[in-house]
Every structure is written in C-alpha cells, then in structure tokens.
Design an enzyme around this catalytic site. Structure first.
Site, PDB file in Angstrom:
ATOM      1  N   ARG A  91       0.855  -1.187   0.000  1.00 49.43           N
ATOM      2  CA  ARG A  91       0.000   0.000   0.000  1.00 49.43           C
ATOM      3  C   ARG A  91       0.895   1.242   0.000  1.00 49.43           C
ATOM      4  O   ARG A  91       1.914   1.263   0.698  1.00 49.43           O
ATOM      5  CB  ARG A  91      -0.873   0.058   1.272  1.00 49.43           C
ATOM      6  CG  ARG A  91      -1.801  -1.108   1.456  1.00 49.43           C
ATOM      7  CD  ARG A  91      -2.957  -1.080   0.506  1.00 49.43           C
ATOM      8  NE  ARG A  91      -3.725   0.173   0.583  1.00 49.43           N
ATOM      9  CZ  ARG A  91      -4.566   0.582  -0.360  1.00 49.43           C
ATOM     10  NH1 ARG A  91      -4.738  -0.131  -1.443  1.00 49.43           N
ATOM     11  NH2 ARG A  91      -5.221   1.716  -0.211  1.00 49.43           N
ATOM     12  N   HIS A 109      12.910  -3.094   0.640  1.00 49.75           N
ATOM     13  CA  HIS A 109      12.598  -2.912  -0.777  1.00 49.75           C
ATOM     14  C   HIS A 109      13.528  -3.805  -1.590  1.00 49.75           C
ATOM     15  O   HIS A 109      14.741  -3.841  -1.330  1.00 49.75           O
ATOM     16  CB  HIS A 109      12.792  -1.435  -1.161  1.00 49.75           C
ATOM     17  CG  HIS A 109      12.433  -1.167  -2.582  1.00 49.75           C
ATOM     18  ND1 HIS A 109      11.123  -1.106  -3.016  1.00 49.75           N
ATOM     19  CD2 HIS A 109      13.199  -0.968  -3.678  1.00 49.75           C
ATOM     20  CE1 HIS A 109      11.111  -0.877  -4.318  1.00 49.75           C
ATOM     21  NE2 HIS A 109      12.350  -0.792  -4.743  1.00 49.75           N
TER      22      HIS A 109
HETATM   23  C1  GRF Z   1       9.620  -8.854  -0.731  1.00 49.33           C
HETATM   24  O1  GRF Z   1      10.394  -9.055  -1.882  1.00 49.33           O
HETATM   25  C2  GRF Z   1       9.720  -7.436  -0.289  1.00 49.33           C
HETATM   26  O2  GRF Z   1      10.974  -6.877  -0.492  1.00 49.33           O
HETATM   27  C3  GRF Z   1       8.717  -6.777  -1.180  1.00 49.33           C
HETATM   28  O3  GRF Z   1       7.650  -7.685  -1.249  1.00 49.33           O
HETATM   29  C4  GRF Z   1       8.133  -8.994  -1.024  1.00 49.33           C
HETATM   30  C5  GRF Z   1       7.369  -9.547   0.148  1.00 49.33           C
HETATM   31  O4  GRF Z   1       7.596 -10.913   0.335  1.00 49.33           O
HETATM   32  N1  GRF Z   1       8.371  -5.479  -0.699  1.00 49.33           N
HETATM   33  P1  GRF Z   1       7.052 -11.614   1.667  1.00 49.33           P
HETATM   34  O5  GRF Z   1       5.572 -11.293   1.805  1.00 49.33           O
HETATM   35  O6  GRF Z   1       7.860 -11.109   2.819  1.00 49.33           O
HETATM   36  O7  GRF Z   1       7.259 -13.081   1.410  1.00 49.33           O
END
Ligand code: GRF
Length: 190
Positions: A91, A109
């Site tokens: 979000r 990120h």
């Molecule tokens: C990860 O790659 C994170 O960096 C990005 O979304 C993904 C989330 O994966 N913002 P998870 O839900 O922690 O498995």
C-alpha cells in the site's frame, strides 16, 4: 508490529529471529502483532497459528486512502509499538500515516536503492543490464522508497536470470538482512 499483504516470508524470518536470538530477554522486544490489508494473506494465517495477535483491515472497505490509513493508525496505536515494520505491505501510505510513525517506520525494498524504486524491480534490473541486484532496509519517509538507508545486501544477476529467479535469490538475502537490521534498531533502545 509487522504489516504484510501476502506470503509474509520476511515476517516469518523476523519472528524466527526474534525467538532464536531471544529478543524478549535481550532487548525487551517482541513481534506484538501482525496486520494485513488482505484477510486471505497466507502470512496472516501463519502468524495466527504461531500465537501472534493478528488483524485484517480490508482497504477496499474504505472510501479513501485517508480513511483507511486513519483506521490503520488507530489499530496500530492500540499496541503502541516501538517499531512499525513493513514487510511486503503493498500500500502507498499517506503523509499522515508516515508522519504519525516518524522514527518508528521501516521497510524492505527488493532493489539496491536509490535504484529501482517502485514495482517490478527485478525485471527492470535485468533489462538495464545490471550485474548485481539486491535489497535495501530503509526508514520510511514521505518520498516513495526514499528514506534513510539502514542496510543493504547484494546478489549477482546471472546471464540466464528471469525476474522470478532473481527475485528468489534476492528474497533469501532479505530474510537475513531484515531481521538483523531490526535487531540493531531494537537494541539501540537498550
Ligand atoms: C519482498 O520481496 C519485499 O521486499 C517486497 O515484497 C516482497 C514480500 O515478500 N516489498 P514476503 O511477503 O515477505 O514473502
């Protein structure tokens, strides 16, 4: 406090680290609750099965981004968390939300910021011919993916990489990087 939208593998890595490294005993810190904007997020069921308090707050039930964020702030404030950890929380946050949690809000990120803010980071890194990629833990500011960098990890981009293969390689590093960065932040309060 951790916010998720999907699988929650970073959340699970943080919970595992908090237990293995005895954050409660060493830093007086624990994962107090997990909130998802999607009730069906697999990570939410996992957190519940681990005995962690969970909340689902469906953003579609709110008339505006502002209204959703106002309710989310209230839900989070009930736990008065020292840190609000975004872990795959898909979000865009309002300035009100970010300002409310100034100094307590962190995100991971999947790129080496400041390169590749926003979505589709892995495909964009491949398309740009990058030889390395990675992930960044950063404080959240009003700029999208623009707050202070706390830590980064680097992985190679291999010649035959697909976005999926690169994402999986980066994700394994996320699971190491994020718990370590959070532990340093909670330890600073000691
Ligand atoms: C990860 O790659 C994170 O960096 C990005 O979304 C993904 C989330 O994966 N913002 P998870 O839900 O922690 O498995």
């Amino acid at each position: 406090m951790i916010l998720i939208s999907g699988n929650g593998s970073n959340m699970a890595a943080i919970v595992a680290a908090s237990r293995q490294r005895r954050w409660q005993e060493r830093h007086g810190a624990e994962v107090v609750a997990v909130i998802s904007n999607r009730a069906e997020a697999p990570g939410l069921a996992w957190a519940r099965s681990e005995g962690i308090a969970t909340e689902a707050l469906n953003h579609r039930a709110f008339a505006s981004r502002q209204a959703f964020d106002a309710e989310l702030v209230q839900q989070i404030d009930r736990f008065n968390p020292a840190l609000v950890v975004l872990a795959g929380f898909m979000r865009i946050l309002t300035p009100y939300f970010v300002a409310h949690f100034t100094g307590r809000l962190v995100n991971i990120h999947p790129s080496l910021l400041p390169a590749f803010t926003g979505l589709h980071t892995h495909q964009r890194a491949i398309d740009a011919g990058c030889k390395v990629a990675g992930c960044t833990v950063h404080r959240v500011s009003a700029d999208l993916d623009g707050g202070e960098i706390l830590d980064q990890a680097v992985v190679p981009v291999l010649p035959a990489d697909t976005a999926e293969a690169l994402a999986a390689r980066v994700l394994t590093q996320e699971h190491l990087l994020y718990p370590g960065a959070i532990e340093r932040l909670v330890a600073q309060r000691d």
